[in-house]
Design an enzyme around this catalytic site. Structure first.
Site, PDB file in Angstrom:
ATOM      1  N   ASP A 191      61.712  38.378  50.186  1.00  0.00           N
ATOM      2  CA  ASP A 191      60.333  38.512  50.686  1.00  0.00           C
ATOM      3  C   ASP A 191      59.787  37.145  51.096  1.00  0.00           C
ATOM      4  OD1 ASP A 191      60.391  37.957  47.855  1.00  0.00           O
ATOM      5  OD2 ASP A 191      58.233  38.330  47.766  1.00  0.00           O
TER       6      ASP A 191
ATOM      7  N   GLU B 124      58.919  38.220  44.866  1.00  0.00           N
ATOM      8  CA  GLU B 124      58.764  36.907  44.234  1.00  0.00           C
ATOM      9  C   GLU B 124      57.443  36.282  44.621  1.00  0.00           C
ATOM     10  OE1 GLU B 124      58.869  32.739  43.279  1.00  0.00           O
ATOM     11  OE2 GLU B 124      58.681  33.540  45.283  1.00  0.00           O
TER      12      GLU B 124
HETATM   13 ZN   LIG Z   1      60.319  30.984  47.230  1.00  0.00          ZN
END
Ligand SMILES: [Zn+2]
Length: 376
Positions: free
Chosen positions: A70, A134
């Site tokens: 992501d 994340e």
């Molecule tokens: Zn990162």
């Protein structure tokens, strides 16, 4: 003709994957990894794409690469010189969201493994632990992968996190730990009343002031080696009704603590509670991120040596920055180090990485994998 790592980075950047979307990145990765002998295990949680890719080794031990597909949002696309998901390469620079954070590093790890496999180099077991959660809250990402592996007994012996750790040159900095984060909401209670009749009231601000002063003055002790001292900042305070003649019944404060591994959450909680012990206080603790540190020893030496062999650079073992998914692996007892590209444009408009950096990082990763051994 771009090298393998750059080609892969281009394909990853072209797959739009703003958190929590994976954008097809991991299916693409699987198409590259399966022919190299990797098996994919999906640990998808709450709509998040989490995968463990494992290639059984010819040598003992398991080394993992942990990362995220992501990326953060682009902001206004018209501000970008080159469309953020076009992955244009101009004058040796690859442009696009995720170039540094961290599709570039993922591409380099895959290219390194592909190169070693093509040479029939005997390898340890290799894992890629990849999430699409994340950059957001990191609630259903790497932590779920670690829980799954703990349950299956398949944790690696050591892990490289592909976060962009470097400053000016690839290899100049690795992160061997990060500070932890604790946030505290404090409400100090009193009794509201008329300011002309203080005997019938209990001023919450008067009670809060010395308690907050004590908190600000806490001596947190020696910092762990390589870490800055624990920082405790009172970042917000409010109390009173707005009227000048009303004694406040409560006072609220917000405290942000960045702690080094020389302190623990339990210790910090007890010290804050003790500073507030003489007044009626409601304390709401949020342990946002656990501090971690990989000690000096074999794994960090291996990385330093590989960087030295591939680039001639003496790498710095740093602990700066916010937090990272490394904390979830470290909490499971795994030595971790962050090593990725430079970080000059992360989360910025016009994120970019030099193609030459990707070649260098691939060479470093390749050397680390090739020389990895299990040590007690
Ligand atoms: Zn990162």
């Amino acid at each position: 003709m771009p090298d393998i790592a750059t080609n892969i980075a281009v394909k990853l950047i072209q797959r739009e994957s703003v958190t929590p979307e994976d954008g097809g990145c991991q299916n693409y990765m699987e198409s590259l990894l399966a022919p190299l002998g990797f098996v994919r295990t999906a640990v998808d949680t709450a709509g998040i794409t989490n995968s463990i890719y494992t290639r059984g080794g010819e040598l003992p031990g398991t080394i993992a690469f942990a990362g995220h597909t992501d990326v953060v949002p682009t902001g206004p696309v018209e501000q970008w010189q080159h469309a953020p998901f076009s992955a244009s390469i101009i004058d040796g620079i690859l442009h696009g969201r995720g170039a540094q954070d961290m599709k570039g590093a993922i591409a380099c790890w895959i290219a390194a493994v592909a190169g070693l496999c093509a040479d029939y180099t005997p390898l340890p077991t290799i894992q890629l632990l990849i999430t699409s959660d994340e950059e957001g809250d990191s609630i259903d990402g790497t932590i779920r992968i670690v829980e799954y592996m703990q349950a299956k007994g398949s944790l690696p012996d050591a892990a490289i996190i592909g976060e962009p750790s470097c400053d000016k040159l690839v290899g100049d900095t690795i992160r061997r730990g990060r500070r932890g984060v604790i946030q505290v909401r404090a409400t100090i209670h009193g009794k509201q009343g008329h300011s002309a009749y203080p005997q019938d009231a209990d001023n919450a601000i008067h009670r809060a002031a010395p308690a907050l002063t004590r908190i600000a003055a806490i001596d947190w002790g020696e910092a762990a080696a390589g870490f800055p001292g624990t920082s405790c900042q009172i970042t917000n305070i409010s109390g009173g009704t707005g009227a000048s003649n009303v004694i406040p019944g409560h006072c609220d404060a917000f405290i942000d603590i960045r702690y080094n591994p020389g302190n623990s959450f339990e210790q910090i909680k007890a010290m804050i509670e003790s500073a507030c012990s003489d007044c009626e206080t409601t304390l709401d603790f949020d342990h946002v991120a656990t501090a971690f540190s990989t000690p000096d020893g074999y794994f960090l030496d291996l990385i330093s040596d590989s960087i030295q062999r591939a680039t001639g650079i003496d790498t710095l073992r740093d602990t700066g920055g916010g937090t990272s998914d490394g904390r979830f692996l470290a909490a499971a007892g795994i030595p971790v180090a962050e090593l990725g590209t430079t970080n000059s444009t992360i989360h910025q408009v016009d994120e970019q990485v030099a193609v030459s950096e990707l070649a260098t990082l691939t060479a470093i990763y390749s050397d680390i994998i090739k020389h990895f051994e299990v040590r007690a």
